[in-house]
Every structure is written in C-alpha cells, then in structure tokens.
Design a protein around this motif. Structure first.
Motif, PDB file in Angstrom:
ATOM      1  N   LEU A 108      -8.113   8.086 -28.742  1.00  0.00           N
ATOM      2  CA  LEU A 108      -8.412   9.456 -29.174  1.00  0.00           C
ATOM      3  C   LEU A 108      -9.215  10.199 -28.109  1.00  0.00           C
ATOM      4  N   CYS A 109     -10.145   9.509 -27.469  1.00  0.00           N
ATOM      5  CA  CYS A 109     -10.930  10.105 -26.390  1.00  0.00           C
ATOM      6  C   CYS A 109     -10.017  10.506 -25.227  1.00  0.00           C
ATOM      7  N   THR A 110      -9.066   9.647 -24.884  1.00  0.00           N
ATOM      8  CA  THR A 110      -8.133   9.947 -23.804  1.00  0.00           C
ATOM      9  C   THR A 110      -7.256  11.143 -24.158  1.00  0.00           C
ATOM     10  N   LEU A 111      -6.790  11.214 -25.396  1.00  0.00           N
ATOM     11  CA  LEU A 111      -5.985  12.361 -25.821  1.00  0.00           C
ATOM     12  C   LEU A 111      -6.785  13.658 -25.760  1.00  0.00           C
ATOM     13  N   ALA A 112      -8.048  13.601 -26.147  1.00  0.00           N
ATOM     14  CA  ALA A 112      -8.898  14.791 -26.050  1.00  0.00           C
ATOM     15  C   ALA A 112      -9.101  15.192 -24.592  1.00  0.00           C
ATOM     16  N   GLN A 113      -9.213  14.211 -23.701  1.00  0.00           N
ATOM     17  CA  GLN A 113      -9.352  14.494 -22.271  1.00  0.00           C
ATOM     18  C   GLN A 113      -8.091  15.173 -21.732  1.00  0.00           C
ATOM     19  N   ILE A 114      -6.928  14.698 -22.150  1.00  0.00           N
ATOM     20  CA  ILE A 114      -5.674  15.305 -21.705  1.00  0.00           C
ATOM     21  C   ILE A 114      -5.575  16.738 -22.219  1.00  0.00           C
ATOM     22  N   GLU A 115      -5.964  16.956 -23.475  1.00  0.00           N
ATOM     23  CA  GLU A 115      -5.952  18.313 -24.025  1.00  0.00           C
ATOM     24  C   GLU A 115      -6.897  19.229 -23.247  1.00  0.00           C
ATOM     25  N   ALA A 116      -8.052  18.711 -22.872  1.00  0.00           N
ATOM     26  CA  ALA A 116      -8.998  19.512 -22.091  1.00  0.00           C
ATOM     27  C   ALA A 116      -8.418  19.867 -20.723  1.00  0.00           C
ATOM     28  N   MET A 117      -7.725  18.917 -20.107  1.00  0.00           N
ATOM     29  CA  MET A 117      -7.114  19.205 -18.801  1.00  0.00           C
ATOM     30  C   MET A 117      -6.025  20.263 -18.929  1.00  0.00           C
ATOM     31  N   VAL A 118      -5.237  20.213 -20.000  1.00  0.00           N
ATOM     32  CA  VAL A 118      -4.195  21.222 -20.209  1.00  0.00           C
ATOM     33  C   VAL A 118      -4.830  22.589 -20.425  1.00  0.00           C
ATOM     34  N   LEU A 119      -5.883  22.654 -21.220  1.00  0.00           N
ATOM     35  CA  LEU A 119      -6.566  23.933 -21.441  1.00  0.00           C
ATOM     36  C   LEU A 119      -7.126  24.492 -20.137  1.00  0.00           C
ATOM     37  N   ASP A 120      -7.734  23.628 -19.318  1.00  0.00           N
ATOM     38  CA  ASP A 120      -8.258  24.083 -18.040  1.00  0.00           C
ATOM     39  C   ASP A 120      -7.148  24.583 -17.134  1.00  0.00           C
ATOM     40  N   TYR A 121      -6.051  23.849 -17.091  1.00  0.00           N
ATOM     41  CA  TYR A 121      -4.939  24.279 -16.239  1.00  0.00           C
ATOM     42  C   TYR A 121      -4.384  25.620 -16.697  1.00  0.00           C
ATOM     43  N   GLU A 122      -4.233  25.787 -18.015  1.00  0.00           N
ATOM     44  CA  GLU A 122      -3.701  27.051 -18.528  1.00  0.00           C
ATOM     45  C   GLU A 122      -4.627  28.216 -18.207  1.00  0.00           C
ATOM     46  N   SER A 123      -5.922  27.988 -18.269  1.00  0.00           N
ATOM     47  CA  SER A 123      -6.849  29.094 -18.004  1.00  0.00           C
ATOM     48  C   SER A 123      -6.989  29.395 -16.517  1.00  0.00           C
ATOM     49  N   TRP A 124      -6.687  28.429 -15.655  1.00  0.00           N
ATOM     50  CA  TRP A 124      -6.810  28.643 -14.214  1.00  0.00           C
ATOM     51  C   TRP A 124      -5.454  28.756 -13.521  1.00  0.00           C
ATOM     52  N   ARG A 125      -4.379  28.888 -14.278  1.00  0.00           N
ATOM     53  CA  ARG A 125      -3.036  28.908 -13.700  1.00  0.00           C
ATOM     54  C   ARG A 125      -2.871  29.995 -12.644  1.00  0.00           C
ATOM     55  N   GLU A 126      -3.417  31.183 -12.909  1.00  0.00           N
ATOM     56  CA  GLU A 126      -3.257  32.293 -11.952  1.00  0.00           C
ATOM     57  C   GLU A 126      -3.846  31.939 -10.590  1.00  0.00           C
ATOM     58  N   ILE A 127      -5.034  31.364 -10.590  1.00  0.00           N
ATOM     59  CA  ILE A 127      -5.676  31.059  -9.315  1.00  0.00           C
ATOM     60  C   ILE A 127      -4.947  29.930  -8.602  1.00  0.00           C
ATOM     61  N   TYR A 128      -4.448  28.947  -9.347  1.00  0.00           N
ATOM     62  CA  TYR A 128      -3.679  27.873  -8.712  1.00  0.00           C
ATOM     63  C   TYR A 128      -2.426  28.436  -8.060  1.00  0.00           C
ATOM     64  N   SER A 129      -1.749  29.319  -8.786  1.00  0.00           N
ATOM     65  CA  SER A 129      -0.514  29.905  -8.251  1.00  0.00           C
ATOM     66  C   SER A 129      -0.794  30.729  -7.009  1.00  0.00           C
ATOM     67  N   SER A 130      -1.884  31.494  -7.015  1.00  0.00           N
ATOM     68  CA  SER A 130      -2.173  32.333  -5.858  1.00  0.00           C
ATOM     69  C   SER A 130      -2.605  31.504  -4.652  1.00  0.00           C
ATOM     70  N   LEU A 131      -3.268  30.387  -4.880  1.00  0.00           N
ATOM     71  CA  LEU A 131      -3.696  29.552  -3.757  1.00  0.00           C
ATOM     72  C   LEU A 131      -2.554  28.727  -3.174  1.00  0.00           C
ATOM     73  N   GLN A 132      -1.642  28.269  -4.024  1.00  0.00           N
ATOM     74  CA  GLN A 132      -0.568  27.412  -3.540  1.00  0.00           C
ATOM     75  C   GLN A 132       0.609  28.202  -3.009  1.00  0.00           C
ATOM     76  N   ARG A 133       0.823  29.372  -3.550  1.00  0.00           N
ATOM     77  CA  ARG A 133       1.927  30.256  -3.158  1.00  0.00           C
ATOM     78  C   ARG A 133       3.246  29.507  -3.097  1.00  0.00           C
ATOM     79  N   ASP A 134       3.814  29.330  -1.923  1.00  0.00           N
ATOM     80  CA  ASP A 134       5.141  28.718  -1.791  1.00  0.00           C
ATOM     81  C   ASP A 134       5.077  27.237  -1.445  1.00  0.00           C
ATOM     82  N   LEU A 135       3.961  26.574  -1.714  1.00  0.00           N
ATOM     83  CA  LEU A 135       3.808  25.179  -1.334  1.00  0.00           C
ATOM     84  C   LEU A 135       4.193  24.200  -2.438  1.00  0.00           C
ATOM     85  N   ALA A 136       4.633  24.698  -3.591  1.00  0.00           N
ATOM     86  CA  ALA A 136       4.926  23.812  -4.717  1.00  0.00           C
ATOM     87  C   ALA A 136       6.011  22.799  -4.354  1.00  0.00           C
TER      88      ALA A 136
END
Length: 140
Positions: free
Chosen positions: A78-106
């Motif tokens: 359950l702790c691991t599942l909560a950690q995964i959920e937290a990582m997804v929430l963080d990624y969703e909230s920071w998606r714009e900055i990740y996209s702008s920093l990586q640009r065409d490097l995906a």
C-alpha cells in the motif's frame, strides 16, 4: 486561453522562467495540493503501520493467515502504491516544464532506454552462460 499560449511560448524561450512559474502554480494548492497532501499522509501512515508490524510480532496466533510479517507486506505494498500515485501527481503537475525542457529529445531518451534494456538483457544472458560453463552444467 491567450495566457496559456503566451506562457508556453515564454517557457520555450526561457525554461528557467517557466520552472519558476510552474513552481509558483504548484505551491498555490487547490484540489491538486490537497490531494498531494492526502497521498503523502497516507504514504507515511502505511509506512509507519508496516514498520510497527515488522518490529512487533503482534498477531502470531494463526500460522497461515494474518501473521505480522504478512500484514507488514500488505502495508508495504500500500505504501508503494501511494508512492506511485504521488509520482504520477507530481508528473502531471510539472508536465509543462518537463515538456519545455526536453523539447525534441523524447525520442533520444526512448532510444537510450531501449539500448539500456538491451545491454542489461545481453549482460544477464552472458553471465548466465559463464556461470553454467564455470559450474560445468550441460544444457538439456
């Protein structure tokens, strides 16, 4: 709508400014902030309960189901599942900055990931072959 377009355009020109703006938005809270706090609290609670059952052999009466070690593993999952959920929430909230920093490097990162997996599989196969030869085992 114009603000979002202007903001994404400015983030492409100045990633540091976009990082600061995204950080400011993420600190503001709202529903996403409350959800992140809830996920964080659940993660800590699950971890503390798992630590309790790991360190105290509390219900040891049943030999097949409900032993403290089994309960420990349930709360650790359950702790691991909560950690995964937290990582997804963080990624969703920071998606714009990740996209702008990586640009065409995906695509470069995808190729690097595939190369890493390939090397790992080849290394594992080679080491298994060496161990079999060293031990003198024959393949059947």
């Amino acid at each position: 709508m114009e603000t979002a377009g202007a903001e994404s355009l400015s983030s492409q020109k100045n990633p540091a400014a976009a990082l600061a703006a995204a950080g400011q938005r993420n600190r503001c809270g709202g529903n996403a902030g409350r959800r992140r706090q809830l996920v964080g609290r659940r993660r800590v609670l699950f971890f503390l309960v798992a630590a309790f059952f790991f360190s105290h052999p509390y219900p040891e009466k049943c030999h097949f189901f409900g032993q403290s070690h089994q309960i420990f593993h349930v709360f650790l999952v359950l702790c691991t599942l909560a950690q995964i959920e937290a990582m997804v929430l963080d990624y969703e909230s920071w998606r714009e900055i990740y996209s702008s920093l990586q640009r065409d490097l995906a695509h470069d990162f995808s190729a690097l990931f595939l190369a890493t997996v390939t090397c790992s599989v080849l290394t594992a196969a080679y080491m298994a072959w060496r161990v079999k030869n060293k031990l003198g085992l024959k393949e059947e």
